[in-house]
Design an enzyme around this catalytic site. Structure first.
Site, PDB file in Angstrom:
ATOM      1  N   GLU A  90       0.827  -1.191   0.000  1.00  6.15           N
ATOM      2  CA  GLU A  90       0.000   0.000   0.000  1.00  6.15           C
ATOM      3  C   GLU A  90       0.864   1.244   0.000  1.00  6.15           C
ATOM      4  OE1 GLU A  90      -4.066  -1.482   2.052  1.00  6.15           O
ATOM      5  OE2 GLU A  90      -2.507  -0.903   3.439  1.00  6.15           O
ATOM      6  N   CYS A 103       3.324   8.550   1.125  1.00  2.40           N
ATOM      7  CA  CYS A 103       3.803   7.623   2.151  1.00  2.40           C
ATOM      8  C   CYS A 103       3.946   6.262   1.471  1.00  2.40           C
ATOM      9  CB  CYS A 103       2.781   7.574   3.279  1.00  2.40           C
ATOM     10  SG  CYS A 103       3.174   6.361   4.535  1.00  2.40           S
ATOM     11  N   CYS A 110       6.784  -6.955   7.456  1.00  3.95           N
ATOM     12  CA  CYS A 110       7.876  -6.364   8.234  1.00  3.95           C
ATOM     13  C   CYS A 110       8.294  -7.379   9.286  1.00  3.95           C
ATOM     14  CB  CYS A 110       7.376  -5.094   8.925  1.00  3.95           C
ATOM     15  SG  CYS A 110       8.646  -4.224   9.882  1.00  3.95           S
ATOM     16  N   CYS A 114       6.804  -5.047  16.011  1.00  7.66           N
ATOM     17  CA  CYS A 114       6.242  -4.105  16.993  1.00  7.66           C
ATOM     18  C   CYS A 114       4.814  -4.522  17.348  1.00  7.66           C
ATOM     19  CB  CYS A 114       6.265  -2.673  16.443  1.00  7.66           C
ATOM     20  SG  CYS A 114       7.922  -2.121  16.030  1.00  7.66           S
ATOM     21  N   CYS A 117       1.598  -2.580  15.916  1.00  8.88           N
ATOM     22  CA  CYS A 117       1.530  -2.232  14.496  1.00  8.88           C
ATOM     23  C   CYS A 117       0.923  -3.374  13.679  1.00  8.88           C
ATOM     24  CB  CYS A 117       2.929  -1.923  13.980  1.00  8.88           C
ATOM     25  SG  CYS A 117       2.974  -1.549  12.219  1.00  8.88           S
ATOM     26  N   GLY A 156       6.754  -1.786   6.284  1.00 10.41           N
ATOM     27  CA  GLY A 156       8.147  -2.224   6.283  1.00 10.41           C
ATOM     28  C   GLY A 156       9.095  -1.324   7.050  1.00 10.41           C
ATOM     29  N   ASN A 211       8.685   6.058  20.543  1.00 12.53           N
ATOM     30  CA  ASN A 211       7.419   5.521  21.067  1.00 12.53           C
ATOM     31  C   ASN A 211       7.329   5.257  22.573  1.00 12.53           C
ATOM     32  OD1 ASN A 211       6.345   5.561  18.496  1.00 12.53           O
ATOM     33  ND2 ASN A 211       6.855   3.432  18.066  1.00 12.53           N
ATOM     34  N   CYS A 328      -1.006   5.512   9.883  1.00 17.16           N
ATOM     35  CA  CYS A 328       0.165   4.794  10.398  1.00 17.16           C
ATOM     36  C   CYS A 328      -0.245   3.529  11.129  1.00 17.16           C
ATOM     37  CB  CYS A 328       0.932   5.640  11.408  1.00 17.16           C
ATOM     38  SG  CYS A 328       1.571   7.157  10.748  1.00 17.16           S
TER      39      CYS A 328
HETATM   40  N1  SAH Z   1       9.367   0.781  10.264  1.00 21.49           N
HETATM   41  C1  SAH Z   1       9.501   2.217  10.170  1.00 21.49           C
HETATM   42  C2  SAH Z   1       8.598   2.793   9.135  1.00 21.49           C
HETATM   43  C3  SAH Z   1       7.109   2.647   9.415  1.00 21.49           C
HETATM   44  S1  SAH Z   1       6.546   4.173   9.959  1.00 21.49           S
HETATM   45  C4  SAH Z   1       9.267   2.823  11.539  1.00 21.49           C
HETATM   46  O1  SAH Z   1       8.825   2.128  12.441  1.00 21.49           O
HETATM   47  O2  SAH Z   1       9.589   3.988  11.723  1.00 21.49           O
HETATM   48  C5  SAH Z   1       5.123   3.765  10.806  1.00 21.49           C
HETATM   49  C6  SAH Z   1       4.957   4.648  12.029  1.00 21.49           C
HETATM   50  O3  SAH Z   1       3.655   4.386  12.542  1.00 21.49           O
HETATM   51  C7  SAH Z   1       5.938   4.327  13.129  1.00 21.49           C
HETATM   52  O4  SAH Z   1       6.328   5.497  13.787  1.00 21.49           O
HETATM   53  C8  SAH Z   1       5.100   3.479  14.090  1.00 21.49           C
HETATM   54  O5  SAH Z   1       5.561   3.600  15.408  1.00 21.49           O
HETATM   55  C9  SAH Z   1       3.734   4.067  13.903  1.00 21.49           C
HETATM   56  N2  SAH Z   1       2.623   3.178  14.180  1.00 21.49           N
HETATM   57  C10 SAH Z   1       2.586   1.843  14.055  1.00 21.49           C
HETATM   58  N3  SAH Z   1       1.371   1.384  14.374  1.00 21.49           N
HETATM   59  C11 SAH Z   1       0.613   2.463  14.690  1.00 21.49           C
HETATM   60  C12 SAH Z   1      -0.740   2.633  15.065  1.00 21.49           C
HETATM   61  N4  SAH Z   1      -1.575   1.620  15.151  1.00 21.49           N
HETATM   62  N5  SAH Z   1      -1.169   3.888  15.311  1.00 21.49           N
HETATM   63  C13 SAH Z   1      -0.349   4.936  15.160  1.00 21.49           C
HETATM   64  N6  SAH Z   1       0.932   4.833  14.785  1.00 21.49           N
HETATM   65  C14 SAH Z   1       1.405   3.604  14.558  1.00 21.49           C
END
Ligand code: SAH
Length: 339
Positions: A90, A103, A110, A114, A117, A156, A211, A328
């Protein structure tokens, strides 16, 4: 038949040379593909016609196929794209004042794991090739005509696919007119690779998905923290030359009852003391796969104002694209079944 986009610039030059043409015809070809975005070899009018015929006999011009496009009320649009092998990724187009942010994804799935996510749930399926990354951008460009910013914040971990992401950045900056200054690489904090990437592209902007303000919770939610601890991340940020340091954005996903207290805000503020950072607070985007909740807005604002009191510039990212599940951590494309 092979996808012409899968060839690197030097491979295209080698190819035309091997066919008896000067290497600069390879540059011309790349320009047609990436700058003028022509979809047919015979429209590449400054290439010798025998070369055009050879190319159409042996290659096709293959971009990811857009199989679904969902537009939210604010114009944010999520594109679901299918790759040559049927895998799906996506990419999200986000209209902003004076420019458009793309984006884009760097991997199918990935492997960072986390816990909050949705992309992590599928594990890593595979890395994207550079042309599958630039291909997302070329597809989104079909819908916009103003200035573009790129953020590697889709599916990713871009630094887990450093080589192909670096190739994509190079192609975008050399052939598509998008400077690395207008690209932000977001990472869970693979610091060695971050330094390597910044050596290649010193003006690339960086976002760090911190985070959590301490190792205990960060390790619980982000397994990568066992390898690179909060302390490692902070000292690596301090080591980056000042110009690069100025560009670092700290991302902090706010989850109700987990990391959203006033004490956490203070802890975060103390942790980042002395660093030139801006803080992006991302109120958690709830999704059907995971139990975590978004804090109430006044709690979010409280967290933000505490940090502002401590002297930080803080942006609260009330996600665009929430209604279309393009925000995100909500990107979760699966082979053959959409999202
Ligand atoms: N892997 C890289 C790129 C992905 S960016 C990274 O982690 O930076 C995705 C962003 O969205 C990251 O900052 C992650 O912490 C955040 N994220 C993941 N799941 C989320 C959610 N459910 N709600 C809001 N932010 C989220």
């Amino acid at each position: 038949m092979k996808n012409i986009y899968s060839l690197e610039h030097r491979e295209v030059r080698d190819l035309v040379q091997s066919l008896g043409y000067p290497a600069f015809q390879g540059d011309n070809l790349y320009r047609w593909l990436y700058l003028k975005r022509v979809q047919k070899f015979h429209e590449m009018t400054d290439l010798p016609s025998a070369l055009r015929t050879y190319l159409s006999d042996h290659y096709f011009i293959g971009l990811p196929e857009v199989i679904d496009k969902v537009r939210g009320s604010d114009g944010t649009t999520k594109f679901l794209m299918e790759l040559e092998d049927g895998e799906r990724v996506e990419a999200v187009l986000i209209p902003e004042k004076g420019h458009t942010t793309f984006c884009i994804s760097s991997q199918v799935g990935c492997r960072m794991g986390c816990k909050f996510c949705a992309t992590a749930l599928s594990g890593l399926v595979r890395n994207l090739k550079f042309h599958e990354i630039t291909g997302q951008v070329l597809r989104l460009l079909e819908d916009v005509d103003n200035r573009v910013n790129i953020v590697f914040m889709g599916m990713g971990e871009p630094l887990d696919n450093l080589e192909e992401v670096a190739r994509a950045i190079e192609v975008m900056s050399k052939w598509m007119g998008i400077s690395p200054r207008r690209m932000t690489l977001s990472t869970v904090g693979l610091v060695d690779k971050l330094e390597e990437m910044l050596l290649k592209f010193p003006s690339l902007r960086v976002a760090l998905s911190l985070n959590f303000p301490d190792d205990e919770r960060r390790t619980q939610f982000m397994p990568i923290n066992k390898k690179y601890s909060v302390g490692d991340l902070i000292s690596s940020l301090r080591k980056l030359p000042i110009k690069k340091r100025e560009r670092v954005t700290i991302e902090y996903v706010l989850m109700e009852g987990i990391n959203d207290s006033r004490a956490d805000a203070i802890k975060l503020g103390k942790l980042l003391r002395g660093l030139k950072v801006k803080i992006n607070l991302i109120p958690y985007n709830e999704n059907e796969f995971l139990p975590w909740k978004r804090p109430k807005n006044d709690r979010v604002e409280d967290f933000a104002s505490k940090l502002r009191e401590m002297g930080y510039s803080v942006f609260v990212r009330y996600s665009k694209g929430n209604e279309i599940k393009a925000a995100c951590g909500q990107l979760r494309a699966q082979r053959g079944q959409g999202t």
